[in-house]
Design an enzyme around this catalytic site. Structure first.
Site, mmCIF file in Angstrom:
data_model
loop_
_atom_site.group_PDB
_atom_site.id
_atom_site.type_symbol
_atom_site.label_atom_id
_atom_site.label_comp_id
_atom_site.label_asym_id
_atom_site.label_seq_id
_atom_site.Cartn_x
_atom_site.Cartn_y
_atom_site.Cartn_z
ATOM 1 N N LYS A 27 41.242 60.506 35.961
ATOM 2 C CA LYS A 27 40.451 59.334 35.589
ATOM 3 C C LYS A 27 39.218 59.805 34.837
ATOM 4 O O LYS A 27 38.715 60.909 35.079
ATOM 5 C CB LYS A 27 40.017 58.563 36.843
ATOM 6 N N GLY B 253 38.611 37.242 41.071
ATOM 7 C CA GLY B 253 38.631 37.935 39.791
ATOM 8 C C GLY B 253 39.801 37.481 38.950
ATOM 9 O O GLY B 253 40.945 37.829 39.217
ATOM 10 N N VAL B 254 39.530 36.660 37.936
ATOM 11 C CA VAL B 254 40.606 36.135 37.092
ATOM 12 C C VAL B 254 40.398 36.584 35.651
ATOM 13 O O VAL B 254 40.462 35.801 34.707
ATOM 14 C CB VAL B 254 40.725 34.593 37.195
ATOM 15 N N GLY C 219 43.961 39.065 36.649
ATOM 16 C CA GLY C 219 43.983 37.883 37.501
ATOM 17 C C GLY C 219 44.532 36.640 36.836
ATOM 18 O O GLY C 219 45.254 35.854 37.462
ATOM 19 N N HIS C 220 44.232 36.442 35.541
ATOM 20 C CA HIS C 220 44.696 35.200 34.914
ATOM 21 C C HIS C 220 46.207 35.226 34.691
ATOM 22 O O HIS C 220 46.858 34.185 34.733
ATOM 23 C CB HIS C 220 43.922 34.907 33.630
#
Length: 363
Positions: free
Chosen positions: A88, A188-189, A193-194
């Site tokens: 990472k 959290g969208v 999320g969406h």
């Protein structure tokens, strides 16, 4: 040396959370780049993991986050069945203010200097367009746009994988994978999320959402008036009749404050590192809450970016991501057999795969 720095070095060299193979501190004064690249393991292959662009309070906090995230990627890639280890990178700064083409190109040169030991992709604060820029200096870059030979937005399959994890959780807990009529709360969208909202609505689930960004909430509620929004995560976890809670923002959502008041019977979300500290998984189990390990169910995105290295095929990736359903069920079965929480069962399976690969490779 400060106490915090000492703590970071102790984590790296002495603690169970360490064991990283390599940590690179990167600085380019001309562009203002300050970054950390952490490689946890290459036992299964080149380390693969995203680049997070975030305004950390201190450099020590950035190093600690890179170490934690890289370790998590080793486990995620192992459980996803990928021939990749974990790595990472974090870039220190406010992406809205500090991100420039010059900075991203400098970052790409640092990744390239590792000669393929680390393959980068998108994460919080970085996007497909950013990876297109990084790729101009580094061929070990995934998550690029289709116009530049990439697979595009990996959040599509990340959401699909989380959805499969929810179905597996429902199968294990209620004997039926169907989510119709279940109430799912999503914290959290944004990028992931969406998409998750769409999967759930298509199946007939009831959806409750929250997000710190009101425009993200309005994007959902304007399109789907049936979706209910609440003020914040604290309100969401207390929603009466909540069946599944899906943390899809930053980590640490499951902690000493949230677990005791959580009304959901299942936790299954896209956020990384949802357990705030060791022991939270036992607290969940003690309350009878089924936890689908985050790095297992959110692996759809890394499956996609890994496939990009070999010539991207969406249907091939979607088929691999669909297997998250079976993998999650296998973890629940292992947890039951061993008498341990699912998070510990997933760790054991991942560690076994990494150990076997390292042994076979003579490491």
């Amino acid at each position: 040396m400060t106490d915090v720095s000492t703590g970071v070095l102790h984590t790296l060299f002495h603690s169970d959370q360490g064991g990283h193979e390599q940590v690179v501190l990167c600085q380019d004064r001309k562009s203002g780049l300050k970054a950390v690249i952490a490689i946890h393991s290459t036992a299964l292959g080149p380390a693969l993991g995203g680049t997070r662009f975030y305004p950390y309070a201190t450099e020590e906090e950035a190093v600690a986050d890179a170490l934690n995230l890289a370790r998590g990627m080793s486990y995620k890639n192992a459980m996803a069945g990928l021939d990749h280890g974990g790595g990472k990178a974090v870039i220190i700064g406010d992406p809205d203010r500090d991100k420039t083409e010059e900075l991203l190109l400098a970052y790409g040169r640092f990744v390239a200097s590792l000669g393929g030991r680390y393959v980068t992709a998108c994460d919080v604060g970085t996007y497909v367009a950013d990876m297109d820029v990084v790729a101009r200096e580094c061929r070990w870059t995934t998550g690029r746009s289709p116009e530049h030979g990439g697979a595009g937005d990996s959040s599509v399959l990340t959401a699909f994988g989380v959805y499969q994890g929810m179905r597996a959780s429902a199968q294990h807990l209620w004997g039926d994978p169907l989510l119709r009529g279940r109430t799912v709360g999503i914290a959290g969208v944004g990028k992931v999320g969406h998409h998750l909202v769409e999967h759930l609505l298509d199946e007939g689930a009831e959806v409750v959402i929250t997000d710190v960004r009101q425009e993200a909430v309005r994007r959902i509620t304007d399109k789907h008036p049936s979706v209910r929004a609440v003020a914040d995560t604290d309100a969401l976890i207390r929603v009466e009749g909540l069946d599944i809670y899906a943390p899809c923002a930053l980590g640490g959502a499951l902690n000493d404050a949230s677990v005791p008041v959580l009304t959901a019977q299942v936790v299954c979300g896209a956020a990384n590192n949802q357990l705030a500290h060791p022991g939270v998984e036992k607290d969940l189990a003690d309350r009878g809450i089924l936890y689908a390990p985050d790095y297992v169910v959110n692996a759809g995105g890394v499956i996609q970016v890994a496939d990009e290295l070999h010539g991207f095929d969406f249907e091939r990736c979607k088929a691999k991501a669909a297997k998250i359903f079976d993998t999650t069920l296998a973890i629940f079965a292992r947890a039951k057999d061993d008498g341990i929480p699912p998070a510990a069962a997933a760790d054991r399976i991942a560690e076994q795969r990494m150990h076997e690969a390292a042994t076979a490779g003579g490491r």
